[in-house]
Write an enzyme that holds these catalytic residues in place. Sequence first.
Site, short mmCIF file in Angstrom:
data_model
loop_
_atom_site.label_atom_id
_atom_site.label_comp_id
_atom_site.label_asym_id
_atom_site.label_seq_id
_atom_site.Cartn_x
_atom_site.Cartn_y
_atom_site.Cartn_z
N ASN A 147 0.82 -1.12 -0.08
CA ASN A 147 0.12 -0.05 0.12
C ASN A 147 1.02 1.28 -0.07
O ASN A 147 1.50 1.66 0.98
CB ASN A 147 -0.85 0.09 1.28
CG ASN A 147 -1.91 1.19 1.29
OD1 ASN A 147 -1.65 2.25 0.68
ND2 ASN A 147 -2.56 1.08 2.56
N ARG A 155 -2.69 -1.93 -3.42
CA ARG A 155 -3.79 -1.16 -3.30
C ARG A 155 -3.43 0.01 -4.18
O ARG A 155 -2.49 0.76 -4.22
CB ARG A 155 -3.90 -0.60 -1.74
CG ARG A 155 -4.93 0.64 -1.68
CD ARG A 155 -4.70 1.17 -0.24
NE ARG A 155 -5.95 2.17 0.03
CZ ARG A 155 -6.11 2.72 1.05
NH1 ARG A 155 -5.09 2.64 1.99
NH2 ARG A 155 -7.13 3.66 1.21
N HIS A 198 -12.24 4.14 0.15
CA HIS A 198 -12.22 3.36 1.12
C HIS A 198 -12.85 2.15 1.00
O HIS A 198 -13.23 1.14 1.71
CB HIS A 198 -12.95 3.97 2.33
CG HIS A 198 -12.12 5.19 3.23
ND1 HIS A 198 -12.85 6.04 3.66
CD2 HIS A 198 -10.86 5.28 3.47
CE1 HIS A 198 -11.96 6.95 4.12
NE2 HIS A 198 -10.77 6.48 3.93
N ARG A 239 -9.40 17.51 5.84
CA ARG A 239 -10.24 17.84 4.83
C ARG A 239 -11.60 18.25 5.14
O ARG A 239 -12.17 18.04 6.25
CB ARG A 239 -10.38 16.48 3.95
CG ARG A 239 -9.29 16.23 3.07
CD ARG A 239 -9.36 15.11 2.44
NE ARG A 239 -8.66 14.00 2.76
CZ ARG A 239 -8.65 12.57 2.97
NH1 ARG A 239 -9.65 12.29 2.07
NH2 ARG A 239 -7.78 11.81 3.21
N ASP A 242 -5.40 15.49 14.76
CA ASP A 242 -5.38 14.13 15.51
C ASP A 242 -6.48 14.21 16.78
O ASP A 242 -6.35 15.11 17.62
CB ASP A 242 -4.03 14.18 16.06
CG ASP A 242 -3.76 12.50 16.74
OD1 ASP A 242 -4.64 11.99 17.33
OD2 ASP A 242 -2.66 12.06 16.40
N GLU A 275 -7.12 -3.27 5.65
CA GLU A 275 -7.10 -3.09 4.20
C GLU A 275 -6.29 -3.99 3.38
O GLU A 275 -6.39 -4.11 1.96
CB GLU A 275 -6.95 -1.42 3.65
CG GLU A 275 -8.05 -0.65 4.39
CD GLU A 275 -7.70 0.82 4.26
OE1 GLU A 275 -6.77 1.44 4.84
OE2 GLU A 275 -8.63 1.48 3.56
P1 ADP Z 1 -5.59 6.51 8.39
O1 ADP Z 1 -6.97 7.15 7.81
O2 ADP Z 1 -4.49 7.14 8.20
O3 ADP Z 1 -5.37 5.03 8.11
P2 ADP Z 1 -6.44 5.73 11.22
O4 ADP Z 1 -7.44 4.80 10.82
O5 ADP Z 1 -5.18 5.05 11.89
O6 ADP Z 1 -5.98 6.71 9.93
O7 ADP Z 1 -7.03 6.77 12.12
C1 ADP Z 1 -6.46 8.00 12.40
C2 ADP Z 1 -7.13 8.73 13.31
O8 ADP Z 1 -7.55 7.79 14.56
C3 ADP Z 1 -6.64 9.82 14.13
O9 ADP Z 1 -7.46 11.17 14.04
C4 ADP Z 1 -6.27 9.39 15.62
O10 ADP Z 1 -6.36 10.62 16.48
C5 ADP Z 1 -7.41 8.67 15.94
N1 ADP Z 1 -7.22 7.76 16.91
C6 ADP Z 1 -6.50 6.75 16.94
N2 ADP Z 1 -6.30 6.08 18.45
C7 ADP Z 1 -7.37 6.90 19.03
C8 ADP Z 1 -7.85 6.74 20.21
N3 ADP Z 1 -7.62 5.90 20.97
N4 ADP Z 1 -8.91 7.77 20.75
C9 ADP Z 1 -9.19 8.56 19.69
N5 ADP Z 1 -8.86 8.67 18.49
C10 ADP Z 1 -7.87 7.93 18.02
#
Ligand code: ADP
Length: 390
Positions: free
Chosen positions: A9, A89, A177, A237, A279, A375
């Site tokens: 990926n 991917r 997705h 976004r 985040d 994925e």
């Molecule tokens: P991507 O779309 O890049 O694959 P992820 O599925 O890993 O991303 O999701 C990232 C998001 O998940 C970020 O906003 C991160 O803050 C949030 N996240 C990860 N762990 C937690 C948690 N324990 N509580 C709240 N949000 C979380």
Amino acid sequence: MDKAILILNAGSSSVKFALFQARSLEPLCRGGIEGIGSKAQFGGSSGREAALFDREALSESSNHEAATCWLLDAIRRSEHVALVAAGHRVVHGGPDFSTPVAIDDSVMAALDALVPLAPAHQPHNLAAIRAVATAWPGLPQVACFDTAFHRTMPRLAQIFAIPHELTDQGLVRYGFHGLSYQHIADVLPGIAGEAAKGRVIVCHLGHGASLCAMSEGRSIATTMGFTALDGLMMGMRCGAIDAGLVLHLIEQRGMAPAEVSEILNRRSGLLGVSGLSNDARTLLASEDPRAAEALDLFAYRVVREAGSMMAALGGLDALVFTAGIGERSARIRSTICQGLNWAGIALDEARNAVSASCISEDGSKVPTYVVAADEELPIARAVTRVGIID
Ligand code: ADP
């Protein structure tokens, strides 16, 4: 020796990878390389064959090709694993690729032609395919598309209310997705039983975020559109906004398209509204009222769009949360489910707090689940199905 499939990926500055046993699809190892283009480094790996990859040997100056060679060299040296195929991917399959496809020259030409539909992502995906072809000539390769799962959407869910000539030129809702949704469609029957065959909304809430309305395990509507900028509010976004606002920025404020793109793709969403971070964890830990407003807007947008998905489905039999926020934030799930209480979703807060598999009350009209995103596994599964492995 285990016959194995390598899944790649490839992003703009990273490559996530996974190795699966070809017959059982047992995961052998998962890992990633980050900082490609600046300071490449192996981000570590986990699983039975994690020791395959040697942290020391990856040069910091590695580009995508060098990083891919490094991965393949490590696999070549293995005494346990014999690579039989690679799966990739690929973000965009355009109007024509509705299923995974074995890659040959004509497929590559078709995928190259789709670069204008996803200029920030498609070239990296295709570079990874070329790098494997160069480093391991003859290795069968398969492309799996983020858009393919949504090709089952009815025409009205795909077209925009724009002049039909533009629709005919492929300016339609593709949705993304799709690999994540494919995985949920694959595993949900084992988790939710009969409900999985009915009307399901899946909330993929990560850095990127979207919803998919599934009927009998097939996509009938989704929130992302022609690009991944549409729909829900995301980490950076904006999601769906008035197209007139975009015109205003260009025509009245004199902004260049690149500037507008930067605002909508990289300075909006959780980051833009909070002014603090993209985040969700940082915002959840903050006492700044803007952080709270950003999280409230995120949940509000999910609730609004879920209502739209329910209308498209004509009701709801199950709700699923997946990806970073969906899997791990009990607070955000709780806010969303409160907003959907009217639709028959009754959350069990104790189950929700520990992110149990089923987080709804026993009598909830709409059972609600947390399912781990994957994925890579649907790509491995697709590789075994296209008939390229003996
Ligand atoms: P991507 O779309 O890049 O694959 P992820 O599925 O890993 O991303 O999701 C990232 C998001 O998940 C970020 O906003 C991160 O803050 C949030 N996240 C990860 N762990 C937690 C948690 N324990 N509580 C709240 N949000 C979380």
